[in-house]
Design an enzyme around this catalytic site. Structure first.
Site, short mmCIF file in Angstrom:
data_model
loop_
_atom_site.label_atom_id
_atom_site.label_comp_id
_atom_site.label_asym_id
_atom_site.label_seq_id
_atom_site.Cartn_x
_atom_site.Cartn_y
_atom_site.Cartn_z
CB SER A 114 -21.49 -0.41 -14.20
OG SER A 114 -21.75 0.37 -13.12
NE ARG A 156 -21.87 -1.51 -4.72
CZ ARG A 156 -21.85 -0.92 -5.92
NH1 ARG A 156 -21.07 -1.37 -6.86
NH2 ARG A 156 -22.61 0.14 -6.17
CG ASP A 199 -27.71 3.77 -10.57
OD1 ASP A 199 -28.15 2.61 -10.65
OD2 ASP A 199 -26.55 4.04 -10.22
NE ARG A 248 -22.31 12.42 -12.04
CZ ARG A 248 -21.41 11.47 -12.23
NH1 ARG A 248 -20.38 11.67 -13.02
NH2 ARG A 248 -21.52 10.31 -11.62
CD GLU A 282 -28.06 8.21 -8.94
OE1 GLU A 282 -28.04 7.62 -7.86
OE2 GLU A 282 -27.09 8.25 -9.71
CB ALA A 323 -17.61 13.18 -7.47
CD GLU A 339 -14.43 8.58 -3.61
OE1 GLU A 339 -14.46 7.80 -2.67
OE2 GLU A 339 -15.21 8.47 -4.59
#
Ligand code: 0O2
Length: 197
Positions: free
Chosen positions: A48, A55, A71, A76, A138, A150, A153
């Site tokens: 990732s 990207r 990150d 979270r 993050e 989220a 999605e």
């Protein structure tokens, strides 16, 4: 890529988790409501991280993975109510030993797809023996409803060849807006209930 730095990344996550744990314990001792529903954390997978660096057109190497994107380490914080999200963000921003590098309020300014969350990039000191290293973490702070949305999605991003993509995107946007209204309503009801002993 950053196998040898895992201990640093985990150390930074643990530093924040310790602070969060103390905040919760202190609230409970003072008979106040615990603003946190639950906490998750992760170290970004190497795959990732490579995708993200590509990207952003950033060369793939350890230094960039740790210092050009923020990150590699992520936490979270899931809260029940919207005001708890802002309270937690304000508390985390006030620590002298953590520097706030970046702040994004996707609750006041939701993304066009409906994504809502409060993001903080913190620079956290990690002590290993006599060395102190500063590590980026993050922190995503959101309500249960925002997190639920989220996750759903996010699933769409892993599916290729979705035929009814446009319809799903529109439906997700509708759900994001409806659940944002529900989040506000639930908070207002809780405040009304709070007025009674
Ligand atoms: P993953 O797989 O979750 O790790 P920037 O500040 O713009 O240079 P960045 O990191 O793209 O860099 O910023 P942003 O917008 O704050 O996004 C960071 C993370 O927030 C994402 O990490 C996601 O976890 C989450 N996020 C942002 N936008 C969305 C969205 O539209 N939907 C969902 N489900 N999550 C989102 P990654 O690395 O993209 O992904």
């Amino acid at each position: 890529m950053y196998k040898d730095s895992i201990v640093l990344l985990e150390g930074a996550i643990d530093e924040i988790k310790l602070k969060l744990d103390l905040i919760r314990k202190n609230k409970i001792i003072k008979n106040e409501r615990d603003p946190i529903s639950y906490i998750t954390s992760r170290i970004k997978t190497e795959e990732s991280m490579k995708q993200k660096l590509m990207r952003k057109n950033i060369p793939i190497n350890l230094d960039n993975a740790l210092n050009k994107v923020y990150d590699a380490a992520g936490i979270r914080i899931i809260c029940s109510y919207v005001d708890d999200v802002f309270e937690m963000a304000n508390i985390l921003k006030q620590y002298d030993d953590m520097e706030v590098i970046k702040e994004k309020d996707y609750i006041k300014n939701p993304k066009s797809n409906g994504y809502r969350s409060y993001h903080l990039i913190l620079k956290v000191p990690v002590n290993i023996e006599r060395n102190v290293k500063k590590v980026y973490v993050e922190v995503q702070i959101r309500t249960i409803a925002m997190d639920f949305w989220a996750s759903l999605e996010h699933e769409m991003k892993y599916k290729k060849n979705i035929k009814s993509q446009e319809m799903i995107v529109n439906e997700l946007k509708r759900c994001a807006d409806e659940s944002a209204t529900m989040d506000i309503d639930m908070m207002s009801i809780r405040k009304m209930i709070d007025e009674y002993d």
